[in-house]
Design a protein around this motif. Structure first.
Motif, mmCIF file in Angstrom:
data_model
loop_
_atom_site.group_PDB
_atom_site.id
_atom_site.type_symbol
_atom_site.label_atom_id
_atom_site.label_comp_id
_atom_site.label_asym_id
_atom_site.label_seq_id
_atom_site.Cartn_x
_atom_site.Cartn_y
_atom_site.Cartn_z
ATOM 1 N N ALA A 283 0.830 -1.206 0.000
ATOM 2 C CA ALA A 283 0.000 0.000 0.000
ATOM 3 C C ALA A 283 0.865 1.257 0.000
ATOM 4 N N GLY A 284 1.916 1.258 0.829
ATOM 5 C CA GLY A 284 2.809 2.418 0.862
ATOM 6 C C GLY A 284 3.502 2.647 -0.462
ATOM 7 N N ARG B 121 -5.115 6.976 -7.025
ATOM 8 C CA ARG B 121 -5.780 5.679 -7.166
ATOM 9 C C ARG B 121 -5.698 4.865 -5.872
ATOM 10 N N ALA B 122 -4.546 4.917 -5.215
ATOM 11 C CA ALA B 122 -4.365 4.129 -3.989
ATOM 12 C C ALA B 122 -5.249 4.650 -2.857
ATOM 13 N N LEU B 123 -5.224 5.955 -2.615
ATOM 14 C CA LEU B 123 -6.057 6.500 -1.547
ATOM 15 C C LEU B 123 -7.536 6.375 -1.907
ATOM 16 N N VAL C 81 -12.909 3.831 -0.999
ATOM 17 C CA VAL C 81 -14.005 2.984 -1.486
ATOM 18 C C VAL C 81 -14.170 1.744 -0.609
ATOM 19 N N LEU C 82 -13.060 1.100 -0.260
ATOM 20 C CA LEU C 82 -13.142 -0.098 0.578
ATOM 21 C C LEU C 82 -13.686 0.223 1.964
ATOM 22 N N ALA D 201 -8.909 -4.179 4.594
ATOM 23 C CA ALA D 201 -8.115 -4.127 3.363
ATOM 24 C C ALA D 201 -7.883 -2.693 2.914
ATOM 25 N N GLY D 202 -8.809 -1.815 3.212
ATOM 26 C CA GLY D 202 -8.658 -0.412 2.824
ATOM 27 C C GLY D 202 -7.840 0.405 3.799
#
Length: 394
Positions: A60-61, A70-72, A77-78, A105-106
């Motif tokens: 994630a990092g 996109r990552a954040l 969303v999760l 997971a988020g």
């Protein structure tokens, strides 16, 4: 979008990750009756989070450093989706597990972004304050879970509790999804964020990781076992309030101390004071069994110990550079979550003796002092070659 509006949305989402994580913890006894499962099974709903963090923290990092929006956005969303998923069956253990896994997971994508949000949208002189706000939001989320769980359950059962949490989580997710569309005011040099190999030999980051292992681990162990410890002293019913008091101390300390020590370049001194004060607090709890005294010493311990989180994260961004802030934060928070699991197990092994339990916590804090003493005295001395364009090939 104003940078403070962006930070407010992110802080709300960060607080939600903690609120959702601990949704069932303050109402374990009632939840196990409603769902028809054991209390241990209800406790496992919170254990999911550190386990998922260990798996996803570094990926994630890394993704936050290379594809921040996109990552954040995925983390947002999760978080919202997991909160809604639990509503499919508020009294169902299966749906609770499913929702917790999605939220967990988020969580790494959200929490690892603390320093990235500050580095992308705030000038250098404001970044310490921005990191402090993001970190304090975590403690506010914990406090909200502790204080609202039982009242909401009594007012409308698990359905009301989960609906309230889902509404807040979806609002925060939508806010952050709008915020990530805003171009970074300080995008940094993307060529620097090439790999995670620089972490392996970075002694400074490993020292900070060790301190978060101690700090987050001690707090988690206290939150997990304080009730059992105080029960031996005849005050088990006071544990919930005392944990809330310790967390409130962390909110105050996290809001006040990081900017002060950053301006005076006294980060190491603050971290040393934090572990020493915490060790003394546990010694006092072992010797004086009054809940009133316990409230005072735990507030002071929380004031310094929990303020260490934003100080460490801010220092890591100064050291690694904004381009690698996500990877650094992921590694540090991974260490903190490991500490939360391992130190809780250590205390569990001796929890039958409250003096040994408190002694173990004090000893761990003193081990943290040894780590803090090895840090550089001044932040300016920690600029890493890995954080420079010349270090990008490493």
């Amino acid at each position: 979008m104003n940078r403070w509006v962006i930070l407010a949305g992110y802080a709300l989402l960060a607080a939600c990750t903690q609120l959702l994580w601990l949704a069932y913890a303050p109402i374990t006894t009632q939840t196990h009756r409603i769902m028809g499962v054991s209390q241990g099974a209800v406790g496992d709903l919170a254990v999911i989070f550190p386990l998922m963090y260990v798996i996803l923290a570094l990926p994630a990092g890394r993704w936050l450093d290379t594809g921040f929006g996109r990552a954040l956005g995925l983390g947002a969303v999760l978080t919202g989706a997991g909160a809604l998923l639990r509503l499919a069956g508020p009294s169902s253990y299966g749906w609770a597990v499913a929702g917790q896994f999605v939220i967990a997971a988020g969580q790494p994508f959200v929490l690892n972004a603390i320093t990235k949000v500050a580095a992308r949208h705030f000038p250098a002189k404001e970044r310490t304050v921005a990191v402090s706000i993001g970190s304090v939001a975590l403690f506010i989320g914990i406090l909200a879970a502790v204080l609202t769980g039982e009242p909401l359950l009594h007012a409308g059962g698990l359905t009301l509790l989960l609906w309230v949490q889902a509404i807040v989580a979806v609002l925060a997710a939508a806010w952050v999804l709008a915020a990530v569309r805003v171009p970074a005011a300080f995008p940094g040099d993307p060529s620097v964020a090439v790999s995670l190999r620089w972490l392996r030999g970075d002694r400074f980051i490993w020292l900070l990781a060790g301190l978060l292992f101690v700090g987050m681990g001690v707090f988690n162990a206290v939150a997990t076992w304080l009730d059992s410890i105080l029960t031996h002293f005849g005050h088990g019913g006071a544990s919930g309030y005392l944990i809330a008091i310790m967390t409130a101390g962390g909110i105050v300390g996290g809001a006040l101390l990081p900017d002060i020590v950053a301006k005076r370049d006294q980060r190491r001194r603050l971290l040393q004071i934090a572990v020493v004060v915490s060790a003394v607090a546990f010694a006092v709890l072992a010797g004086v069994h009054s809940p009133a005294v316990g409230g005072v010493v735990l507030f002071v311990a929380g004031f310094f110990l929990l303020a260490g989180l934003p100080v460490v994260l801010d220092w890591s961004e100064l050291h690694a550079g904004p381009e690698r802030a996500g990877a650094a934060a992921g590694f540090l928070l991974l260490s903190g979550n490991l500490g939360g699991v391992i130190l809780a197990l250590v205390v569990q092994a001796v929890v039958g003796n409250p003096y040994l339990s408190l002694g173990a916590l004090a000893a761990v804090c003193l081990a943290g002092l040894a780590l803090a003493t090895r840090l550089p005295a001044r932040g300016a001395a920690t600029t890493s070659a890995a954080a420079t364009p010349e270090g990008a090939a490493q």
